[in-house]
Write an enzyme that holds these catalytic residues in place. Structure first.
Site, PDB file in Angstrom:
ATOM      1  N   ASN A   7      39.287  52.944  27.044  1.00  0.00           N
ATOM      2  CA  ASN A   7      40.300  51.920  27.316  1.00  0.00           C
ATOM      3  C   ASN A   7      41.041  51.716  25.994  1.00  0.00           C
ATOM      4  O   ASN A   7      40.545  51.030  25.108  1.00  0.00           O
ATOM      5  CB  ASN A   7      39.593  50.648  27.785  1.00  0.00           C
ATOM      6  N   ARG A  99      41.466  54.347  31.270  1.00  0.00           N
ATOM      7  CA  ARG A  99      42.126  53.226  31.932  1.00  0.00           C
ATOM      8  C   ARG A  99      43.600  53.311  31.568  1.00  0.00           C
ATOM      9  O   ARG A  99      43.957  53.345  30.390  1.00  0.00           O
ATOM     10  CB  ARG A  99      41.539  51.919  31.431  1.00  0.00           C
ATOM     11  N   HIS A 189      44.800  44.382  36.899  1.00  0.00           N
ATOM     12  CA  HIS A 189      43.353  44.162  37.076  1.00  0.00           C
ATOM     13  C   HIS A 189      42.870  44.829  38.364  1.00  0.00           C
ATOM     14  O   HIS A 189      41.857  44.417  38.932  1.00  0.00           O
ATOM     15  CB  HIS A 189      42.996  42.665  37.190  1.00  0.00           C
ATOM     16  N   GLY A 219      39.545  36.003  33.085  1.00  0.00           N
ATOM     17  CA  GLY A 219      39.145  36.313  31.709  1.00  0.00           C
ATOM     18  C   GLY A 219      40.198  35.735  30.791  1.00  0.00           C
ATOM     19  O   GLY A 219      40.718  34.652  31.044  1.00  0.00           O
ATOM     20  N   ARG A 250      49.086  33.168  28.287  1.00  0.00           N
ATOM     21  CA  ARG A 250      50.273  33.379  29.134  1.00  0.00           C
ATOM     22  C   ARG A 250      50.514  32.159  30.025  1.00  0.00           C
ATOM     23  O   ARG A 250      49.572  31.577  30.545  1.00  0.00           O
ATOM     24  CB  ARG A 250      50.098  34.613  30.023  1.00  0.00           C
ATOM     25  N   ILE A 342      35.415  33.855  32.206  1.00  0.00           N
ATOM     26  CA  ILE A 342      35.337  32.460  32.650  1.00  0.00           C
ATOM     27  C   ILE A 342      34.656  32.381  34.010  1.00  0.00           C
ATOM     28  O   ILE A 342      33.737  31.595  34.228  1.00  0.00           O
ATOM     29  CB  ILE A 342      36.752  31.831  32.699  1.00  0.00           C
ATOM     30  N   GLU A 396      34.641  47.378  35.597  1.00  0.00           N
ATOM     31  CA  GLU A 396      35.726  48.343  35.746  1.00  0.00           C
ATOM     32  C   GLU A 396      35.309  49.726  35.254  1.00  0.00           C
ATOM     33  O   GLU A 396      35.681  50.745  35.822  1.00  0.00           O
ATOM     34  CB  GLU A 396      36.947  47.873  34.946  1.00  0.00           C
TER      35      GLU A 396
HETATM   36  P1  ADP Z   1      39.139  39.696  28.551  1.00  0.00           P
HETATM   37  O1  ADP Z   1      40.091  39.318  29.628  1.00  0.00           O
HETATM   38  O2  ADP Z   1      39.755  39.744  27.193  1.00  0.00           O
HETATM   39  O3  ADP Z   1      38.253  40.876  28.901  1.00  0.00           O
HETATM   40  P2  ADP Z   1      36.817  38.057  29.116  1.00  0.00           P
HETATM   41  O4  ADP Z   1      36.734  38.506  30.525  1.00  0.00           O
HETATM   42  O5  ADP Z   1      35.703  38.385  28.190  1.00  0.00           O
HETATM   43  O6  ADP Z   1      38.173  38.435  28.416  1.00  0.00           O
HETATM   44  O7  ADP Z   1      36.989  36.456  29.159  1.00  0.00           O
HETATM   45  C1  ADP Z   1      37.215  35.708  28.012  1.00  0.00           C
HETATM   46  C2  ADP Z   1      37.213  34.249  28.392  1.00  0.00           C
HETATM   47  O8  ADP Z   1      35.946  33.901  28.968  1.00  0.00           O
HETATM   48  C3  ADP Z   1      37.407  33.316  27.201  1.00  0.00           C
HETATM   49  O9  ADP Z   1      38.307  32.293  27.546  1.00  0.00           O
HETATM   50  C4  ADP Z   1      36.014  32.750  27.007  1.00  0.00           C
HETATM   51  O10 ADP Z   1      36.035  31.486  26.420  1.00  0.00           O
HETATM   52  C5  ADP Z   1      35.533  32.671  28.420  1.00  0.00           C
HETATM   53  N1  ADP Z   1      34.078  32.473  28.466  1.00  0.00           N
HETATM   54  C6  ADP Z   1      33.091  33.301  28.106  1.00  0.00           C
HETATM   55  N2  ADP Z   1      31.883  32.699  28.237  1.00  0.00           N
HETATM   56  C7  ADP Z   1      32.118  31.453  28.694  1.00  0.00           C
HETATM   57  C8  ADP Z   1      31.305  30.324  29.043  1.00  0.00           C
HETATM   58  N3  ADP Z   1      29.983  30.364  28.933  1.00  0.00           N
HETATM   59  N4  ADP Z   1      31.913  29.211  29.487  1.00  0.00           N
HETATM   60  C9  ADP Z   1      33.247  29.153  29.598  1.00  0.00           C
HETATM   61  N5  ADP Z   1      34.071  30.159  29.299  1.00  0.00           N
HETATM   62  C10 ADP Z   1      33.525  31.299  28.848  1.00  0.00           C
END
Ligand code: ADP
Length: 415
Positions: A7, A99, A189, A219, A250, A342, A396
């Site tokens: 990726n 990807r 996505h 995310g 965004r 998230i 993914e």
């Molecule tokens: P990306 O889209 O860059 O792959 P991720 O899927 O890893 O990102 O998501 C990142 C988000 O997930 C961030 O906003 C992070 O704060 C949130 N996150 C990760 N763990 C937790 C948690 N335990 N509680 C709340 N938010 C979380």
């Protein structure tokens, strides 16, 4: 077959090494051998290399470009040091899955990369000027490191959403702009939404055609998809990933007239406003603190920070509105599925999104919801809830590896 999944972003190369083949796919017996990333390429890079079952290795070193990053990854994988028994030389990597962000209308499935495919990806550069060039660099880098003989496969973020009907993908713009410039909703996505829907039907033991769900990839980037009979029929991201839900940096949906308004008031170019909407808006823009949901939740809890609370509230409210509109569009659904950093980790955010959805027959089970964190998969609604809710950690890379195997073996693709 050992598949290297790549990726490649503008300054990052993320990878996974996955051992899989048609038989392993059928038995769900794929094996992850390693994963990691080279970040901040072009300067002193941050390198994470993690062989399965071992400690992750973290280091820094100057890494010039994507080619140097791929070279570094494969040298490590082949070294005694890595402990990956399956990979002893470059020849032990049998195929590469890339990807690729934008496949336009041309790529509806994953494809073996040929010169013509490369030209097709180049043709989509104007639709994804930041992403596709980086993906192409990754393809070239892999060819240089592994030689032209290695099969490479492109897996597109947009492909799963190519089943959207025209009334869902067209904007209310003069039709000639669609004809002339291909302006339409593409969605992103796609591999994640596709994986989540696939895993859901495995968990429920139902057929693809019976999969009627709303998938939420939450995310840093966030998107929702409406899946009917296994196909994506609507999704929140549009021509670019800027549309739809509010995200880490965004804005998501805004009145398009705001672009010109900010440009005039702040003396910015349209390009600068677009950057502002992509990089300084959303959670970070509202809170003025961070784009990181975990930190915002802490701020709201510990310091009762008003703007942190507001950012979380807008985030959840927007998602709930999308869920409502998708339920109306499909005349109901069987389940909501949460994924992404998230969606997979925050019981609190999930609960807040689901508040008010009781009307649609959703009953969240607080205990189940609290348990589903840290990569666990499962149901978070009560038994008998008319609209169910699940957490399904996305994967993914697994789908990219599987598509790569199917393309290389000439097996039919399963979307
Ligand atoms: P990306 O889209 O860059 O792959 P991720 O899927 O890893 O990102 O998501 C990142 C988000 O997930 C961030 O906003 C992070 O704060 C949130 N996150 C990760 N763990 C937790 C948690 N335990 N509680 C709340 N938010 C979380």
């Amino acid at each position: 077959m050992n598949v290297l999944v790549l990726n490649c972003g503008s300054s990052t190369v993320k990878f996974q090494l996955i051992a899989t083949d048609l038989e392993s796919i059928a038995q769900n017996a794929d094996r992850r051998l390693a994963r990691g990333a080279v970040e901040r390429i072009g300067g002193e890079a941050i390198i994470t290399l993690h062989a399965e079952g071992r400690e992750a290795l973290k280091s820094t070193a100057p890494v010039r470009d994507a080619r140097a990053a791929v070279d570094l990854i494969i040298r490590w994988a082949c070294s005694e040091n890595s402990g990956i028994a399956e990979v002893r030389s470059v020849a032990d990597v049998h195929a590469i899955g890339h990807r690729v962000v934008h496949g336009g209308e041309r790529f509806t499935h994953s494809v073996l990369i040929t010169d013509e495919v490369v030209r097709g990806i180049e043709d989509c550069i104007d639709l994804a000027p930041l992403h596709n060039p980086a993906n192409l660099k990754g393809i070239t880098a892999a060819r240089e490191v592994f030689g032209v003989g290695i099969p490479e496969v492109a897996v597109f973020d947009t492909a799963f959403h190519q089943t959207l009907p025209d009334y869902a993908y067209l904007y209310g713009l003069p039709y000639q702009y669609y004809r002339r410039h291909r302006i339409r909703r593409y969605g992103f996505h796609g591999t994640s939404h596709r994986y989540i829907a696939y895993r859901y039907r495995q968990l429920r033991n139902i057929a693809r055609g019976e999969t009627n769900v709303i998938t939420l990839h939450l995310g840093n980037g966030c998107s929702a998809a409406l899946i009917r009979g296994g196909d994506s029929v609507d999704t929140s991201m549009g021509l670019t990933p800027l549309e739809g839900l509010m995200m880490g940096t965004r804005s998501g949906d805004i009145d398009p007239a705001i672009v010109d308004f900010i440009a005039a008031k702040e003396g910015l170019t349209a390009q600068e406003v677009e950057t502002l909407l992509n990089k300084q808006s959303g959670l970070i823009g509202i809170s003025g603190l961070t784009n990181d949901m975990r930190e915002l939740l802490d701020e709201a809890r510990e310091n009762d920070d008003r703007r942190a609370r507001l950012a979380i509230e807008i985030f959840c409210y927007r998602i709930r509105k999308y869920i409502g509109s998708y339920l109306a569009a499909m005349g109901g659904a069987d389940a909501l599925i949460f994924a992404g950093g998230i969606g997979e980790n925050s019981a609190e955010v999930r609960e807040r999104i689901c508040e008010g959805l009781q009307w649609f027959g959703l009953e969240i089970d607080a205990e189940r919801n609290a348990l589903q964190t840290g990569g666990r998969e499962g149901l978070i609604s009560r038994d008998g809830s008319r609209l169910a809710a699940y957490v399904i950690p996305t994967d993914e890379e697994l789908l990219i590896a599987r598509d790569t195997v199917r393309c290389v073996r000439g097996a039919p693709q399963r979307f």
